[in-house]
Design an enzyme around this catalytic site. Structure first.
Site, short mmCIF file in Angstrom:
data_model
loop_
_atom_site.label_atom_id
_atom_site.label_comp_id
_atom_site.label_asym_id
_atom_site.label_seq_id
_atom_site.Cartn_x
_atom_site.Cartn_y
_atom_site.Cartn_z
N PRO A 54 0.82 -1.22 0.00
CG PRO A 54 -0.73 -1.55 1.70
CD PRO A 54 0.58 -2.05 1.19
CD GLU B 265 -0.20 -5.97 10.25
OE1 GLU B 265 -0.59 -4.86 9.85
OE2 GLU B 265 -0.94 -6.96 10.37
C1 4GM Z 1 1.05 -4.14 4.23
C2 4GM Z 1 2.37 -3.92 3.85
C3 4GM Z 1 -0.63 -4.47 -1.61
C4 4GM Z 1 0.30 -5.11 3.60
C5 4GM Z 1 2.90 -4.67 2.83
C6 4GM Z 1 -0.42 -5.41 -0.62
C7 4GM Z 1 -2.62 -3.80 -0.50
C8 4GM Z 1 -1.73 -3.65 -1.55
C9 4GM Z 1 0.84 -5.88 2.59
C10 4GM Z 1 2.15 -5.65 2.20
C11 4GM Z 1 -1.33 -5.51 0.43
C12 4GM Z 1 -2.01 -2.62 -2.59
C13 4GM Z 1 0.04 -6.92 1.90
N1 4GM Z 1 -2.42 -4.72 0.45
N2 4GM Z 1 -2.78 -1.60 -2.28
N3 4GM Z 1 -1.20 -6.37 1.47
O1 4GM Z 1 -1.49 -2.73 -3.69
O2 4GM Z 1 2.66 -6.37 1.18
#
Ligand code: 4GM
Length: 239
Positions: free
Chosen positions: A94, A126
């Site tokens: 994210p 996370e």
């Molecule tokens: C938090 C940090 C990508 C969560 C790193 C991966 C949303 C997206 C995750 C991470 C994700 C996106 C795993 N959630 N908005 N979850 O592209 O890899």
């Protein structure tokens, strides 16, 4: 030195089975069955040596959730880079740069023209230890401002958007060019109609039945402008 042609995409993921949804269905499945593009998976769990197969741990400094351990990920990435030394290493999170049609075109062109391959990392929990990002990741991409339980679904969306642009994947050579965002002006797509000409009292606009190609083109352009102005004023105001 040998020519290093490579349409390989290496995906580093704890849940490689999820990608069956992408590989086995719809028009994209052909690109994999014909080996036009090859997907390969590396599971970081295979680089864990302790008997509990620990892949994550609690964050230093406290707080909720777990963080993926650096070493199994690093070994996964290094193993991928031995196969694809020129490939960019891309992490889905994210916090990444927002993905859009331009980026899809860019990554697709890169895969198809440079033949350097692509390496993707899917995080769970996370996220991953920051030091992996610092040392081994070239690029961080986000699908949008929301959080998923893992990067796999985000990556499947990105791969779908990227691979459908490879020449010969879509049936109609022009259909990708007319999509929303992909058309030369970056407008939303115009409305589409098919048979029957009148359905539940609603008629297809006459011009589309006229056979007059120039008028049809003008109508579609006018509709695309109208729709973009109403639905996405943020795109329209830059036109
Ligand atoms: C938090 C940090 C990508 C969560 C790193 C991966 C949303 C997206 C995750 C991470 C994700 C996106 C795993 N959630 N908005 N979850 O592209 O890899």
């Amino acid at each position: 030195m040998s020519l290093n042609l490579n349409n390989k995409i290496i995906i580093i993921s704890l849940l490689p089975e999820m990608f069956q949804a992408l590989v086995n269905y719809g028009v994209l499945s052909k690109i994999f069955s014909s080996q036009k593009v090859i997907l390969e998976f590396i599971n970081p769990r295979n680089f864990v040596s302790d008997i509990h197969k620990t892949i994550d741990d609690r964050p230093f400094g406290g707080g909720p959730g777990m963080v993926m351990l650096a070493e199994p990920l690093a070994q996964s990435i290094e193993s991928a880079k031995r196969q694809l030394p020129q490939a960019p290493v891309i992490y889905l999170s994210p916090q990444g740069e927002k993905f859009d049609q331009k980026m899809a075109e860019n990554i697709s062109g890169n895969l198809w023209n440079n033949q350097a391959g692509l390496i993707f990392i899917c995080g769970r929990y996370e996220g991953i230890d920051q030091r992996v990002l610092d040392l081994l990741i070239d690029r961080e991409i986000s699908l949008g401002d929301f959080v998923l339980t893992g990067g796999e679904l985000a990556l499947m969306c990105i791969l779908d958007a990227v691979l459908r642009l490879i020449p010969g994947v879509l049936g109609d050579a022009e259909s990708a060019l007319q999509d929303s965002f992909s058309n030369p002006e970056g407008l939303l797509d115009c409305p589409h109609y098919t048979r029957p000409p009148v359905w539940r009292g609603l008629a297809v606009p006459d011009v589309l039945l006229s056979g007059h190609h120039e008028k049809i083109k003008q109508w579609r352009y006018k509709k695309a402008l109208e729709i973009t102005e109403i639905k996405r004023p943020d795109i329209f105001k830059n036109k």
